[in-house]
Design a protein around this motif. Structure first.
Motif, PDB file in Angstrom:
ATOM      1  N   ARG A 234       7.521  -4.897   9.123  1.00 33.19           N
ATOM      2  CA  ARG A 234       8.376  -5.981   8.659  1.00 33.19           C
ATOM      3  C   ARG A 234       7.632  -7.309   8.680  1.00 33.19           C
ATOM      4  O   ARG A 234       7.789  -8.143   7.773  1.00 33.19           O
ATOM      5  N   LEU A 235       6.791  -7.542   9.699  1.00 32.28           N
ATOM      6  CA  LEU A 235       6.004  -8.787   9.759  1.00 32.28           C
ATOM      7  C   LEU A 235       4.979  -8.835   8.632  1.00 32.28           C
ATOM      8  O   LEU A 235       4.747  -9.899   8.015  1.00 32.28           O
ATOM      9  N   LEU A 236       4.317  -7.690   8.343  1.00 34.36           N
ATOM     10  CA  LEU A 236       3.335  -7.648   7.254  1.00 34.36           C
ATOM     11  C   LEU A 236       4.001  -7.975   5.924  1.00 34.36           C
ATOM     12  O   LEU A 236       3.470  -8.783   5.129  1.00 34.36           O
ATOM     13  N   GLN A 237       5.151  -7.380   5.691  1.00 34.43           N
ATOM     14  CA  GLN A 237       5.864  -7.659   4.445  1.00 34.43           C
ATOM     15  C   GLN A 237       6.294  -9.118   4.379  1.00 34.43           C
ATOM     16  O   GLN A 237       6.232  -9.759   3.320  1.00 34.43           O
ATOM     17  N   ALA A 238       6.694  -9.656   5.530  1.00 34.68           N
ATOM     18  CA  ALA A 238       7.100 -11.060   5.561  1.00 34.68           C
ATOM     19  C   ALA A 238       5.925 -11.972   5.247  1.00 34.68           C
ATOM     20  O   ALA A 238       6.068 -13.000   4.572  1.00 34.68           O
ATOM     21  N   GLY A 239       4.686 -11.630   5.716  1.00 32.38           N
ATOM     22  CA  GLY A 239       3.496 -12.431   5.407  1.00 32.38           C
ATOM     23  C   GLY A 239       3.198 -12.429   3.914  1.00 32.38           C
ATOM     24  O   GLY A 239       2.849 -13.463   3.325  1.00 32.38           O
ATOM     25  N   ILE A 240       3.318 -11.265   3.290  1.00 35.26           N
ATOM     26  CA  ILE A 240       3.081 -11.161   1.838  1.00 35.26           C
ATOM     27  C   ILE A 240       4.085 -12.030   1.093  1.00 35.26           C
ATOM     28  O   ILE A 240       3.729 -12.790   0.175  1.00 35.26           O
TER      29      ILE A 240
END
Length: 459
Positions: free
Chosen positions: A362-368
């Motif tokens: 979820r954090l990776l997707q939020a960074g993108i």
């Protein structure tokens, strides 16, 4: 004592309005006379269309307005057709009608004078004893089922005792009877009846008492309407049957007794059941008991035979239990394996769901998503700034074209009168010798007017 005419309203102790005084008198009058008896002569009797009846009760010196309401006239106590001149004794209460300030006598019971006097006394005693609870059905006792000892309180020479004894001998010849003789009519009869009832209770021999006499007029039966007899019946420890007169006769004793019989003979029939009836009932019960015992024995025998058929030896029962134990053990093992498999599958599903819900993904997707939004913000900012710069240039050019300095640059000027620095728009506004200031594109000039403006050119 002060003179009322010399007092002011402020000094008076209490000044009533008519309504207040009438309302207070109503409470005093109706509270003082809620239950009273009045004797008088009927006058001005007039039935109303509503069903109520209005009349007056009068004597030699006074008149009392009276009324009988429609629902009261329907009671059994009103067996007399009223007419003017009839002398009556009436029961009721006083009522004050506030709108007119008149008081009336509300009648709920009346009887003519004469026989009515006895009925009036009867009704008064009945109401008083009823209020004291002497007629309460809750205190009345049941009669014994098969009494062997019966007491009778009556005249030993009257027809009533002969009727009672005849019925008792016919229904159950071997019952024991004890007669307590007493006068049942005339002076002192009530006291003798009460004394006989008390004597029977002191002897403590009889299981039930019959108290009564044969029929007669109201005066003949009056001893059984005396309070002393009512008290004796109420205090009796032995159940009492009142058997006074005929079925239509009613006395105070009937209300107090545990049971009322319409006649002395009926009292004897109530107190003891017929021996023949009992024998027939006993025979019927004997047959029913034998039949019931036979059915019970047959049922129990059938149940015993059924139990013997299904009864097995202990060894076979143990073998059955061992087989059932092995079967249950195998089923428990299978159930345990199946339960562990189910739990393992459930844990794997939870692990997969946990992986999908991991914070790292979820954090990776939020960074993108944040990087994309940042790029869109930069592009939007550049576009907005370029548009704003072009708008500023357009507005600056427009402002420059509208500036007074641009006009002066084309050869125009502005002239001010000194020292006020008021702008001049006409030459005739100046005079010779005055100083003016001329504003040009690149500076100001201070000039003096050397010729009157009305004579020619200005200098």
């Amino acid at each position: 004592m002060p003179n009322p005419s010399s007092l002011s309203l402020a000094e008076a102790q209490k000044v009533y309005s008519v309504s207040e005084l009438t309302h207070e008198l109503k409470g005093l009058l109706e509270g003082r006379y809620p239950d009273l008896w009045v004797r008088g002569e009927v006058a001005n009797y007039r039935p109303h269309a509503s069903g109520h009846a209005y009349f007056s009760l009068k004597d030699a010196s006074s008149i009392l307005s009276s009324v009988i309401f429609r629902f009261a006239e329907k009671k059994s106590v009103f067996k007399v057709d009223l007419e003017d001149g009839m002398e009556i004794v009436a029961h009721g209460r006083l009522n004050l009608y506030e709108p007119r300030g008149n008081y009336s006598f509300i009648v709920d019971f009346l009887q003519p004078v004469g026989v009515g006097a006895l009925l009036l006394e009867f009704e008064k005693l009945k109401q008083r004893l009823q209020k004291e609870g002497l007629f309460d059905p809750a205190r009345k006792r049941p009669l014994p089922e098969l009494p062997q000892r019966i007491g009778i309180v009556t005249s030993p020479t009257g027809a009533a005792v002969r009727d009672i004894l005849t019925v008792l001998r016919r229904r159950f010849a071997n019952v024991h009877v004890l007669i307590a003789p007493a006068k049942v009519q005339g002076e002192g009869a009530a006291e003798e009846i009460a004394a006989a009832i008390r004597e029977m209770n002191e002897r403590d021999w009889a299981e039930v008492l019959i108290v009564g006499r044969g029929g007669g007029s109201l005066e003949d039966l009056w001893a059984f309407n005396e309070e002393v007899v009512a008290r004796a019946i109420f205090e009796s420890k032995i159940p009492v049957i009142s058997a006074v007169g005929h079925e239509i006769d009613t006395t105070i004793a009937d209300f107090v007794a545990d049971v009322r019989a319409p006649t002395p003979s009926a009292a004897a029939e109530m107190v003891i059941r017929s021996k023949i009836e009992l024998e027939e009932k006993m025979g019927g019960l004997d047959i029913r008991l034998a039949r019931a015992m036979k059915n019970l024995l047959a049922t129990n025998l059938a149940r015993l035979q059924q139990a013997l058929r299904v009864l097995t030896s202990p060894e076979r029962r143990v073998e059955d239990f061992l087989l059932r134990l092995d079967d249950v053990s195998a089923r428990m093992d299978n159930a345990a394996v199946w339960l562990l498999t189910q739990h393992e599958s459930h844990l794997k599903e939870l692990a997969r769901a946990l992986t999908l819900l991991s914070p790292t993904r979820r954090l990776l997707q939020a960074g993108i998503d944040l990087s994309r939004l940042d790029q869109r913000l930069d592009a939007s900012s550049e576009t907005i700034l370029a548009a704003k710069a072009q708008a500023v240039e357009r507005h600056g050019a427009l402002l420059e074209s509208l500036s007074p300095l641009s006009i002066l640059k084309r050869g125009y000027s502005i002239t001010y009168r000194l020292p006020q620095r008021a702008i001049l728009t006409q030459a005739k506004q100046t005079r010779k010798g005055e100083k003016v200031e001329v504003r040009l594109w690149d500076g100001e000039l201070t000039c003096e007017i050397i010729r009157d403006p009305r004579q020619g050119r200005l200098i």
